[in-house]
Design a protein around this motif. Structure first.
Motif, short mmCIF file in Angstrom:
data_model
loop_
_atom_site.label_atom_id
_atom_site.label_comp_id
_atom_site.label_asym_id
_atom_site.label_seq_id
_atom_site.Cartn_x
_atom_site.Cartn_y
_atom_site.Cartn_z
N ILE A 8 23.86 12.04 3.77
CA ILE A 8 23.44 11.66 2.57
C ILE A 8 23.89 12.01 1.19
O ILE A 8 24.24 13.25 1.10
CB ILE A 8 21.81 12.21 2.73
N ALA A 9 24.09 11.11 0.27
CA ALA A 9 24.68 11.67 -0.94
C ALA A 9 23.87 10.70 -2.09
O ALA A 9 23.38 9.49 -2.06
CB ALA A 9 26.10 10.82 -0.77
N ARG A 10 23.75 11.69 -2.83
CA ARG A 10 22.81 11.08 -4.23
C ARG A 10 23.76 10.99 -5.27
O ARG A 10 24.78 11.54 -5.52
CB ARG A 10 21.63 12.22 -4.58
N SER A 11 23.38 10.08 -6.15
CA SER A 11 24.30 9.73 -7.46
C SER A 11 24.18 10.98 -8.20
O SER A 11 23.28 11.91 -8.43
CB SER A 11 24.19 8.55 -8.05
N LYS A 12 25.27 11.25 -9.40
CA LYS A 12 25.13 12.40 -10.20
C LYS A 12 23.85 12.04 -10.91
O LYS A 12 23.47 11.18 -11.61
CB LYS A 12 26.34 12.19 -11.15
N GLY A 16 20.76 6.37 -10.53
CA GLY A 16 21.67 5.41 -9.85
C GLY A 16 21.30 5.37 -8.41
O GLY A 16 20.64 6.27 -7.93
N PRO A 17 22.06 4.61 -7.69
CA PRO A 17 21.82 4.46 -6.20
C PRO A 17 22.36 5.57 -5.54
O PRO A 17 23.75 5.90 -5.52
CB PRO A 17 22.46 3.10 -5.77
N MET A 37 22.25 2.68 3.85
CA MET A 37 21.22 2.16 3.19
C MET A 37 21.73 2.55 1.63
O MET A 37 21.92 3.79 1.41
CB MET A 37 20.07 2.88 3.44
N SER A 38 21.81 1.78 0.93
CA SER A 38 22.08 2.19 -0.52
C SER A 38 21.08 1.53 -1.47
O SER A 38 20.83 0.16 -1.48
CB SER A 38 23.36 1.89 -0.76
N SER A 41 15.35 1.80 -5.17
CA SER A 41 13.87 1.52 -4.56
C SER A 41 13.43 1.96 -3.24
O SER A 41 14.48 1.85 -2.37
CB SER A 41 13.38 0.23 -4.93
N VAL A 42 12.28 1.86 -3.00
CA VAL A 42 11.54 2.05 -1.47
C VAL A 42 12.06 0.69 -0.63
O VAL A 42 11.63 1.02 0.61
CB VAL A 42 10.08 2.49 -1.40
N PHE A 43 12.43 -0.32 -1.23
CA PHE A 43 12.56 -1.51 -0.63
C PHE A 43 13.84 -1.53 0.01
O PHE A 43 14.33 -2.75 0.68
CB PHE A 43 12.53 -2.69 -1.33
N ALA A 44 14.98 -0.66 -0.37
CA ALA A 44 16.25 -0.69 0.41
C ALA A 44 16.11 -0.61 2.00
O ALA A 44 15.28 0.16 2.44
CB ALA A 44 17.08 0.52 -0.12
#
Length: 95
Positions: A8-12, A16-17, A37-38, A41-44
């Motif tokens: 899992i990686a979050r953007s800075k 952002g995604p 999954m990128s 929103s919860v619709f990804a």
């Protein structure tokens, strides 16, 4: 039989995604399945990355990946290497 790793990686600054990757490899280090999954929103939804499936992790070039994809893939590889070390298998590394 193989190994599964999740990264899992979050953007800075969480702007952002982010990216979640599920990677499944066999004993030799060939990628059997990779779901990504990128999005924001919860619709990804998870999508298969077909161009990477079948390649060896050690021969995988990270030049075509985004930053969050690289971090998620390296985190997934860390979990795979933990499982491989339990079976006394050689550690896999990215180029």
């Amino acid at each position: 039989s193989g190994h599964l790793g999740v990264g899992i990686a979050r953007s800075k600054f969480n702007i952002g995604p982010g990216t979640v990757m599920i990677v499944v490899t066999n004993e030799e280090g060939t990628i059997l399945d990779l779901r990504e999954m990128s999005g924001i929103s919860v619709f990804a939804r998870f999508k298969a990355n077909k161009k990477i499936i079948g390649q060896s992790i050690t021969a995988l070039s990270l030049a075509s990946f985004r930053k969050t994809q690289k971090r998620a893939l390296s985190e997934a590889l860390t979990f795979i290497n933990k499982e491989r070390s339990k079976g006394n298998l050689q550690e896999l590394t990215l180029l």
